[in-house]
Design an enzyme around this catalytic site. Structure first.
Site, PDB file in Angstrom:
ATOM      1  N   THR A  39       1.376  33.825   6.013  1.00 24.65           N
ATOM      2  CA  THR A  39       0.422  34.311   5.007  1.00 24.65           C
ATOM      3  C   THR A  39       0.665  33.628   3.661  1.00 24.65           C
ATOM      4  O   THR A  39      -0.284  33.268   2.951  1.00 24.65           O
ATOM      5  CB  THR A  39       0.546  35.846   4.854  1.00 24.65           C
ATOM      6  OG1 THR A  39       0.268  36.427   6.125  1.00 24.65           O
ATOM      7  CG2 THR A  39      -0.434  36.395   3.835  1.00 24.65           C
ATOM      8  N   HIS A  42      -0.980  30.300   3.820  1.00 23.76           N
ATOM      9  CA  HIS A  42      -2.437  30.401   3.655  1.00 23.76           C
ATOM     10  C   HIS A  42      -2.813  30.599   2.190  1.00 23.76           C
ATOM     11  O   HIS A  42      -3.770  30.013   1.692  1.00 23.76           O
ATOM     12  CB  HIS A  42      -3.000  31.540   4.507  1.00 23.76           C
ATOM     13  CG  HIS A  42      -3.136  31.184   5.960  1.00 23.76           C
ATOM     14  ND1 HIS A  42      -4.161  30.397   6.427  1.00 23.76           N
ATOM     15  CD2 HIS A  42      -2.379  31.501   7.031  1.00 23.76           C
ATOM     16  CE1 HIS A  42      -4.029  30.232   7.736  1.00 23.76           C
ATOM     17  NE2 HIS A  42      -2.944  30.902   8.132  1.00 23.76           N
TER      18      HIS A  42
HETATM   19 ZN    ZN Z   1       4.475  38.211   6.504  1.00 20.08          ZN
END
Ligand code: ZN
Ligand code: ZN
Length: 341
Positions: A39, A42
């Site tokens: 994440t 990203h």
């Molecule tokens: Zn995570």
């Protein structure tokens, strides 16, 4: 305090940042370990929809540390407690929150996404998000509670029955956790598909019955050779269209295909509906970690889940940008940042 602040796409700066304010319900955590997650990549890449981030923000949502100060209303914790956190806070008042699906909260607040997180020496966290580490649990292990909690939600949705056959695609941190959780859930046989030999090696150590190199070997043939001729659950932990398509291909009749790997928001896959129909496949995906943080930490504390073998390196904040920007660095394994270093 030393912090890694995200200012926007491809712009991360390690700099001095004011100490966080400690509200009446907050505890001030001195961060000992904070995992680098897909994440974060990203967010760094500026992908839309991965998480609501309004820069400048200190990222880092998988962390543990020691409480140094508590707010005036805090009852449950005290200075010196060793803790980890669940970064996702739910409002409790919106429709999803009041209907048992709080992870779809319309006012979600996330440490390390919507508000400052753990890629810094200190972070102030609401006591409701805090969990005590077990006596024998290290800070690095504690920092893994959040990814384990996400995996637990996914494993729950796979509904593995004792004796079933499970294939895991991808031997990164998440795949290696899923491999162990599938065994704990009762799978009779678990196969790991992973092109990198040293990751397959870790997979073997963690109990994979078959490790297959999907680039050099015929996957279906190898599965059949090993008695895996009816795969009940396939868990995709890569997040690429080609591996999701492969998951659908490998899945046996009535199988659950769990798309766990996070794709880019605009990615598309080619699915033959006929194949889904013919095998009565169930395609599923799993979103974050609702109600699983305590179980995750209990599992880690129990010693029944190895969360250490997949950590490649513990490093300082100064290395974070290199990790986020270079896939070949990340390919080596899981990185954990120690802001004290
Ligand atoms: Zn995570
Ligand atoms: Zn809510």
């Amino acid at each position: 305090m030393k912090s890694a602040v995200f200012y926007g796409k491809h712009d991360l700066r390690v700099e001095e940042h004011p100490m966080p304010e400690v509200g009446p319900h907050d505890v001030l955590i001195q961060v000992e370990a904070c995992g680098v997650c897909g994440t974060d990549v990203h967010i760094y890449e500026g992908d839309k929809g991965a998480a609501e981030v309004t820069p400048p923000t200190i990222l880092g949502h998988e962390f543990s540390g020691v409480i140094r100060e508590v707010g005036s209303e805090v009852k449950k914790y005290k200075a010196g407690d060793r803790v980890c956190i669940d970064p996702n806070c739910y409002c409790g008042a919106c429709d999803p929150c009041r209907n048992g699906v709080a992870h779809f909260c319309e006012n979600m607040m996330g440490y390390g996404t919507t508000v400052n997180g753990g890629f810094a020496e200190y972070c102030a966290v609401d006591e409701r998000q805090v969990y005590l580490l077990g006596e024998n649990t290290t800070f690095e292990q504690g920092a893994m509670a959040e990814p384990v909690a996400c995996c637990l939600h996914g494993i729950d949705m796979c509904e593995i029955q004792p004796g079933q056959q499970v294939v895991i695609i991808g031997g990164g941190m998440i795949g290696l956790l899923m491999l162990q959780l599938a065994k704990l859930a009762g799978a009779a046989k678990v196969a790991l598909l992973e092109p990198v030999e040293n990751k397959r090696e870790v997979g073997r150590k963690l109990g994979a019955d078959v490790c297959i190199d999907p680039v050099k070997e015929d996957v279906k043939e190898r599965l059949a050779e090993n008695g895996m001729d009816w795969v009940n659950v396939v868990i995709e932990c890569v997040g690429r269209p080609s591996t999701i398509e492969q998951a659908i291909e490998i899945a046996g009749n009535k199988a659950v295909v769990m798309m766990f790997g996070l794709t880019k928001p605009d990615e598309e896959i080619a699915v033959k509906p006929f194949q889904v129909f013919q095998k009565e496949l169930v395609l599923k995906a799993s979103y974050i970690n609702p109600y699983t943080q305590k179980r995750a930490l209990d599992l880690i504390n129990s010693g029944r889940l190895d969360v250490s073998s997949m950590v490649y390196e513990v490093c300082s904040l100064d290395k974070l940008e290199e990790i986020l920007s270079r896939p070949e660095v990340r390919a080596k394994g899981k990185y954990v940042i120690s802001p004290k270093m």
